[in-house]
Design a protein around this motif. Structure first.
Motif, PDB file in Angstrom:
ATOM      1  N   ARG A 187      48.528  40.488  53.820  1.00 27.72           N
ATOM      2  CA  ARG A 187      47.299  41.093  53.286  1.00 27.72           C
ATOM      3  C   ARG A 187      47.549  41.701  51.910  1.00 27.72           C
ATOM      4  O   ARG A 187      46.719  41.588  51.007  1.00 27.72           O
ATOM      5  N   GLU A 188      48.708  42.357  51.792  1.00 31.51           N
ATOM      6  CA  GLU A 188      49.038  42.945  50.499  1.00 31.51           C
ATOM      7  C   GLU A 188      49.157  41.864  49.428  1.00 31.51           C
ATOM      8  O   GLU A 188      48.712  42.045  48.289  1.00 31.51           O
ATOM      9  N   VAL A 189      49.772  40.733  49.826  1.00 34.71           N
ATOM     10  CA  VAL A 189      49.910  39.625  48.873  1.00 34.71           C
ATOM     11  C   VAL A 189      48.534  39.095  48.478  1.00 34.71           C
ATOM     12  O   VAL A 189      48.247  38.843  47.302  1.00 34.71           O
ATOM     13  N   LEU A 190      47.655  38.921  49.506  1.00 32.31           N
ATOM     14  CA  LEU A 190      46.300  38.430  49.222  1.00 32.31           C
ATOM     15  C   LEU A 190      45.534  39.406  48.340  1.00 32.31           C
ATOM     16  O   LEU A 190      44.841  39.011  47.391  1.00 32.31           O
ATOM     17  N   SER A 201      43.348  40.919  43.372  1.00 33.08           N
ATOM     18  CA  SER A 201      43.297  41.896  42.289  1.00 33.08           C
ATOM     19  C   SER A 201      43.637  41.242  40.960  1.00 33.08           C
ATOM     20  O   SER A 201      42.982  41.489  39.937  1.00 33.08           O
ATOM     21  N   GLU A 202      44.669  40.387  40.985  1.00 27.18           N
ATOM     22  CA  GLU A 202      45.044  39.690  39.754  1.00 27.18           C
ATOM     23  C   GLU A 202      43.929  38.758  39.293  1.00 27.18           C
ATOM     24  O   GLU A 202      43.623  38.671  38.098  1.00 27.18           O
ATOM     25  N   THR A 203      43.322  38.052  40.294  1.00 25.63           N
ATOM     26  CA  THR A 203      42.214  37.140  39.946  1.00 25.63           C
ATOM     27  C   THR A 203      41.036  37.910  39.368  1.00 25.63           C
ATOM     28  O   THR A 203      40.441  37.521  38.355  1.00 25.63           O
ATOM     29  N   LEU A 204      40.688  39.034  40.019  1.00 21.29           N
ATOM     30  CA  LEU A 204      39.582  39.862  39.542  1.00 21.29           C
ATOM     31  C   LEU A 204      39.877  40.419  38.158  1.00 21.29           C
ATOM     32  O   LEU A 204      39.011  40.437  37.275  1.00 21.29           O
ATOM     33  N   THR A 222      38.728  37.943  31.144  1.00 18.08           N
ATOM     34  CA  THR A 222      38.056  36.783  30.542  1.00 18.08           C
ATOM     35  C   THR A 222      36.630  37.135  30.127  1.00 18.08           C
ATOM     36  O   THR A 222      36.170  36.778  29.029  1.00 18.08           O
ATOM     37  N   PHE A 223      35.911  37.847  31.012  1.00 17.94           N
ATOM     38  CA  PHE A 223      34.533  38.247  30.724  1.00 17.94           C
ATOM     39  C   PHE A 223      34.468  39.148  29.490  1.00 17.94           C
ATOM     40  O   PHE A 223      33.683  38.913  28.561  1.00 17.94           O
ATOM     41  N   PHE A 224      35.343  40.187  29.489  1.00 19.50           N
ATOM     42  CA  PHE A 224      35.324  41.117  28.359  1.00 19.50           C
ATOM     43  C   PHE A 224      35.789  40.440  27.075  1.00 19.50           C
ATOM     44  O   PHE A 224      35.290  40.740  25.986  1.00 19.50           O
ATOM     45  N   ARG A 225      36.756  39.510  27.214  1.00 15.54           N
ATOM     46  CA  ARG A 225      37.214  38.786  26.038  1.00 15.54           C
ATOM     47  C   ARG A 225      36.073  37.954  25.449  1.00 15.54           C
ATOM     48  O   ARG A 225      35.879  37.905  24.228  1.00 15.54           O
ATOM     49  N   LYS A 226      35.290  37.303  26.346  1.00 14.38           N
ATOM     50  CA  LYS A 226      34.152  36.505  25.884  1.00 14.38           C
ATOM     51  C   LYS A 226      33.086  37.399  25.244  1.00 14.38           C
ATOM     52  O   LYS A 226      32.488  37.056  24.211  1.00 14.38           O
ATOM     53  N   GLU A 227      32.847  38.569  25.869  1.00 14.41           N
ATOM     54  CA  GLU A 227      31.870  39.501  25.297  1.00 14.41           C
ATOM     55  C   GLU A 227      32.308  39.963  23.911  1.00 14.41           C
ATOM     56  O   GLU A 227      31.512  40.038  22.973  1.00 14.41           O
ATOM     57  N   ILE A 228      33.608  40.265  23.801  1.00 13.51           N
ATOM     58  CA  ILE A 228      34.135  40.708  22.505  1.00 13.51           C
ATOM     59  C   ILE A 228      34.002  39.596  21.466  1.00 13.51           C
ATOM     60  O   ILE A 228      33.625  39.833  20.312  1.00 13.51           O
ATOM     61  N   GLU A 229      34.306  38.354  21.897  1.00 16.33           N
ATOM     62  CA  GLU A 229      34.179  37.229  20.973  1.00 16.33           C
ATOM     63  C   GLU A 229      32.726  37.034  20.537  1.00 16.33           C
ATOM     64  O   GLU A 229      32.449  36.758  19.361  1.00 16.33           O
ATOM     65  N   ASP A 230      31.773  37.168  21.502  1.00 14.39           N
ATOM     66  CA  ASP A 230      30.349  37.033  21.161  1.00 14.39           C
ATOM     67  C   ASP A 230      29.915  38.123  20.183  1.00 14.39           C
ATOM     68  O   ASP A 230      29.193  37.855  19.207  1.00 14.39           O
ATOM     69  N   ILE A 231      30.353  39.350  20.458  1.00 14.38           N
ATOM     70  CA  ILE A 231      30.003  40.459  19.559  1.00 14.38           C
ATOM     71  C   ILE A 231      30.587  40.231  18.177  1.00 14.38           C
ATOM     72  O   ILE A 231      29.928  40.439  17.148  1.00 14.38           O
ATOM     73  N   GLN A 232      31.845  39.774  18.157  1.00 16.22           N
ATOM     74  CA  GLN A 232      32.495  39.505  16.880  1.00 16.22           C
ATOM     75  C   GLN A 232      31.766  38.398  16.124  1.00 16.22           C
ATOM     76  O   GLN A 232      31.569  38.480  14.902  1.00 16.22           O
ATOM     77  N   SER A 233      31.327  37.354  16.873  1.00 15.86           N
ATOM     78  CA  SER A 233      30.594  36.255  16.241  1.00 15.86           C
ATOM     79  C   SER A 233      29.264  36.744  15.671  1.00 15.86           C
ATOM     80  O   SER A 233      28.872  36.379  14.549  1.00 15.86           O
ATOM     81  N   LYS A 234      28.556  37.588  16.447  1.00  8.08           N
ATOM     82  CA  LYS A 234      27.288  38.134  15.965  1.00  8.08           C
ATOM     83  C   LYS A 234      27.498  39.011  14.735  1.00  8.08           C
ATOM     84  O   LYS A 234      26.706  38.979  13.788  1.00  8.08           O
TER      85      LYS A 234
END
Length: 207
Positions: A32-35, A40-43, A49-61
């Motif tokens: 269970r700890e491994v899962l 946790s690592e996946t999340l 990834t989400f925040f990186r994309k948001e930052i990239e979108d903001i930077q692009s804008k």
């Protein structure tokens, strides 16, 4: 077999069973700890990834905004300029209309009496002319028999049928009466030319 030996054997078996299940429980907990660690690592990866994309979108804008700043500034300036021009045009138009109205009132005040008197004079002249046209057959210098004159009014004043009262040979005269400095109108000149060029004829219309 002695009772103590059996009891010790049973206790040993119980401890073995407990140890086995404890090991299984520990194994499940570790799994269970491994899962949980993987989840946790996946999340965390998904969040990164989400925040990186948001930052990239903001930077692009932001980059697009920086690029469009001159265009936006020009648009704002053009809009401001057009608004100012329209405002100035409205002010000038209102001022011109006010000035024109004031000039018109001044002109009316200056020339109103003149044109009013001129209109009165013209009206009197027209009335006098109309009265003269009706009364001229009874003037002592009228060269025809008043009974033989027929008033028409427009486009010529009257027609004289000379000799009609005596049922004799009839001469027809188209008569236009003028007073003062008045002259023939264009239509009257056309009628005069038709008479002088023998373009006058007789027709009967049976209805």
């Amino acid at each position: 077999m002695e009772t103590s030996t059996i009891l010790a054997f049973i206790i040993a078996i119980i401890f073995f069973i407990l140890y086995y299940f404890r090991g299984q429980e520990i194994k499940v907990i570790k799994n269970r700890e491994v899962l949980l660690m993987k989840e946790s690592e996946t999340l965390q990866f998904e969040r990164e990834t989400f925040f990186r994309k948001e930052i990239e979108d903001i930077q692009s804008k932001l980059n697009d905004t920086y690029k469009n700043i001159p265009i936006l500034a020009n648009q704002q300036f053009d809009e401001f300029k057009n608004n100012e021009i329209e405002s100035l045009r409205a002010v000038l138009s209102a001022a011109a209309a006010k000035t024109a109205l004031a000039d018109l009132e001044a002109w009316k005040t200056k020339y109103e009496m003149f044109y009013r008197q001129d209109a009165i004079n013209r009206s009197q002249s027209v009335i006098l002319g109309k009265v003269t046209e009706h009364l001229i057959p009874f003037h002592q210098n009228f060269p025809f028999n008043p009974k033989e004159a027929r008033f028409i009014g427009s486009p010529i004043d009257m027609i004289v049928f000379e000799g009609i009262e005596n049922e004799d040979v009839v001469d027809i005269y188209i008569l236009e009466i003028k007073t003062g400095k008045s002259s023939l109108s264009k239509r009257q000149r056309l009628i005069r030319d038709a008479v002088e060029n023998d373009r006058v004829s007789w027709r009967e219309l049976n209805v």
